[in-house]
Write a protein that holds these residues in place. Structure first.
Motif: not given
Ligand SMILES: [Mg+2]
Ligand SMILES: Nc1ncnc2c1ncn2[C@@H]1O[C@H](COP(=O)(O)OP(=O)(O)OP(=O)(O)O)[C@@H](O)[C@H]1O
Lengths: 258, 428
Positions: A87, A169-170, A45
């Motif tokens: 995220q 991000d995810e 991240s």
């Molecule tokens: Mg992360």
């Protein structure tokens, strides 16, 4: 492999005593899905947020389309054509879906007045084309959406802007089976359209399904880059947990730790 | 996800869920949808309407003067300054900050203007003196905002310091030229702001311009609703049914025209209402129809999301504190005009409490990101009604403070409880 559209060279970032990134190289090419993997706290991240202009890297440089660029704010990143789905989703709960999708880039008619009708139409079009949503209304505030719906809105926001690079991000962490399927399909479709896609995920199964290449971070350093067809999940797992570090944390005499 | 169950059967593929989105299309469906929202804690203007009815019923039954047309125009004069200052407070609350210095800032603006107006010394023309007064209060907002954003000090502390400092400035300036501490305003225009009425008789109609103002407001409201309807219709988007629009505009028309009628039974609509309504309309436009307004709400809702969306959050904050300063200046001038003077105690007393209470009672959340500009006007009406009613009953100061405090507490509780309800129901 074509020339990478986005390339980071030797970027570092520390938060107080924590060296979150140490001289990391990273790249992604147009039409490719690049996965970014690593354990919790590996620096994934942090790398993304540096590219996003949320905070500056301590050192290193970013190249876009072959030339060096300076990113000082999220606006610069968006201007380059890089869109990021975070995220922690970064949606304003008190605003509705349309307002969130256009936040910071609202359309105006005759110079001043928000063009709500045109924004709503575009938002609907994008959401419809993605077919990943079960929204009741695009005029619903984001606070009332489920985790998956929020994710859908965030992804739709990123792809609406005809961007060149999309970083996720995810994106599937909060999603159910069907919605995960749809996001992965979407990721593939984006790359097939010629976009560069970076996807962060802890789910290696998902990654082996969509990624062309896999970059592995460990303790803030890049320990490996694999081509999907030339590697196995075991090999990637090994790199994540025990990949060789260039610098052992706490042992180097680098000015970063002075 | 519980909402899925309500909308459509699970057999439909995802995109059809979206396509069958249902919008209320009749008046009764609309009322039902509204009631669902209210039950979930999205109260809108409901508390204020209920509150006004309760207050009117109480004071109306206790004192026969309360419902006279003379008292109604007094009420409008009383609330004008508070409503104006409260507009600025609404903006500050929207970004989840506070400005405790507004009351004394408003007094500083009025005192500066009054000093510049002093006949022969220097005896500036009113537009210039007014302009400088407003400039000063806006700059105070700017300075506070710079400290808040650049040094990262909470607005509560910075504006508290300015509250104290500015009360000192008011004292110093008012005692600079007179020992009495009261400076009279002699300029006719400035005095006229809060002491004159739209009482001209045109075409044989008393209060013609009051009627024109009322009809203009109704037309503006109806026109903007219709324009919205047409633009959504032409883009193929779902619209509010015309019958609902007609009903809402009709209800608005009745209230507005009744107010004009009652005011015209007495001296006419106060001129100052023209200014207050114009300010409310202008800032409502800014808040709801411009990019800046959208960014204000975003900063209040989630500053990090705003920042990542490329919004210059500090610039929005600075602009908002300057708006608050500017509106404090306008409000201060209106309050000074009403008394035709400024004094050492200008900006003191209940003023700060009243303007913050007005914004909150009107429905602006203390938690940021939620509220409307018009809540300044509605809240000021409530506060003025309470104050006015207590005045008529001749209550002692102590009793008045207690009651005003309780009214504010009730408003804050409604805000907090409805926020909890909204969170539970997942609405804003
Ligand atoms: Mg992360
Ligand atoms: N704003 C911050 N302030 C201080 N430390 C931070 C900050 N952001 C990240 N870190 C630290 O930097 C390191 C890398 O964090 P990062 O969020 O990049 O990890 P990640 O790879 O994304 O992990 P995850 O898989 O859990 O999301 C961690 O040790 C974290 O504690």
């Amino acid at each position: 492999m074509t020339e990478p559209i986005l390339r980071c060279e030797g970027v570092s970032k520390h938060f107080g005593a924590v060296q979150a990134l140490y001289k990391v190289d990273f790249e992604v090419a147009s039409g490719e899905v690049m996965a970014l993997v690593g354990d919790n706290g590996a620096g994934k991240s942090t790398l993304i947020k540096g590219i996003a202009g949320i905070y500056p890297f301590d050192e290193g440089q970013i190249l876009f389309d072959g030339s060096r660029v300076r990113i000082h704010s999220p606006r610069d990143t968006a201007a380059l054509g890089i869109e990021i789905v975070y995220q922690d989703l970064a949606l304003a709960d008190n605003l509705d879906v349309v307002a969130n999708m256009f936040l910071g880039r609202e359309r105006v008619a005759n110079g001043v007045v928000l063009d709500e009708a045109s924004m709503e139409s575009s938002a609907r079009e994008t959401l419809d084309s993605l077919a990943v949503t079960t929204l009741r209304s695009v005029r619903q505030t984001v606070a009332g959406l489920s985790g998956g719906q929020r994710q859908s809105v965030a992804v739709a926001k990123a792809v609406m802007w005809n961007s060149k690079v999309v970083i996720l991000d995810e994106p599937t962490a909060a999603l159910g089976v069907a919605q995960t399927r749809q996001v992965l399909d979407l990721v593939r479709r984006l790359a097939d359209r010629g976009l560069a896609v970076v996807i962060i995920s802890h789910n290696l199964h998902d990654i082996f399904e969509v990624a062309d290449r896999i970059t592995v971070l460990r303790l803030g350093q890049r320990v490996a880059v694999f081509r999907r067809e030339e590697t196995t999940q075991q090999e990637v797992v090994h790199a994540i947990t025990a990949g060789t570090l260039n610098v052992v944390p706490g042992m180097q005499k680098d000015e970063g730790y002075a | 996800m519980s909402t899925d169950e309500k909308t459509s059967p699970d057999t439909l593929p995802a995109y059809e869920h979206f396509a069958v989105e249902k919008n209320p299309s009749t008046v009764s469906e609309y009322m039902q949808a509204w009631w669902v929202k209210v039950r979930a804690g999205d109260l809108g203007s409901l508390p204020i309407i209920v509150g006004l009815i309760v207050i009117a019923a109480i004071f109306g039954s206790l004192n026969e003067t309360f419902f006279t047309s003379r008292n109604f125009t007094n009420l409008l004069l009383q609330m004008a300054g508070w409503a104006t200052i409260a507009i600025g407070i609404v903006f500050v609350l929207l970004i989840a900050e506070i400005d405790l210095s507004v009351a004394y800032n408003s007094a500083v603006g009025a005192v500066v203007m009054t000093l510049l107006l002093r006949p022969g010394d220097p005896g500036w023309p009113w537009p210039l003196a007014l302009g400088v007064g407003l400039l000063v209060t806006t700059l105070v907002g700017l300075v506070m905002a710079l400290i808040i954003t650049k040094a990262g000090v909470p607005s509560f502390v910075v504006t508290l310091a300015f509250l104290l400092a500015l009360s000192g400035v008011v004292l110093i300036l008012t005692t600079l030229f007179t020992t009495a501490g009261t400076i009279l305003i002699q300029d006719r225009v400035i005095k006229g702001i809060a002491n004159s009425f739209l009482d001209a008789t045109v075409f044989g109609i008393f209060g013609f311009w009051g009627w024109a103002l009322g009809i203009g407001m109704v037309a503006g409201y109806g026109g903007s609703e219709l324009m919205r309807y047409r633009s959504r219709k032409s883009s193929g988007l779902p619209t509010k049914p015309l019958s609902v629009i007609a009903l809402q505009v009709g209800a608005g028309a009745v209230v507005i025209l009744a107010a004009v009628y009652v005011a015209n039974l007495d001296r006419g609509v106060p001129t100052v209402m023209l200014i207050v309504l114009a300010l409310v309309a202008f800032w409502t436009f800014v808040a709801t129809k411009t990019r800046f307004g959208r960014h204000v709400y975003a900063v209040g809702g989630n500053p990090e999301a705003a920042r990542r969306a490329g919004i210059d959050v500090d610039r929005v904050r600075i602009a908002v504190f300057m708006i608050c300063g500017l509106m404090a200046g306008f409000g201060g001038v209106i309050l000074a005009s009403r008394l035709s003077s400024v004094a050492t105690n200008s900006g003191g007393g209940n003023l700060l409490l009243n303007v913050i209470a007005a914004a909150v009672i009107g429905g602006t959340s203390l938690f940021g990101g939620s509220g409307r500009v018009v809540s300044a006007l509605l809240g000021a009406l409530v506060i003025a009604s309470v104050e006015n009613g207590m005045g008529l009953l001749g209550l002692a100061s102590g009793t008045k403070f207690v009651i005003t405090g309780m009214v504010l507490l009730a408003a804050v509780l409604v805000d907090a409880l409805s926020k909890r309800g909204r969170a539970a129901a997942g609405i804003r």
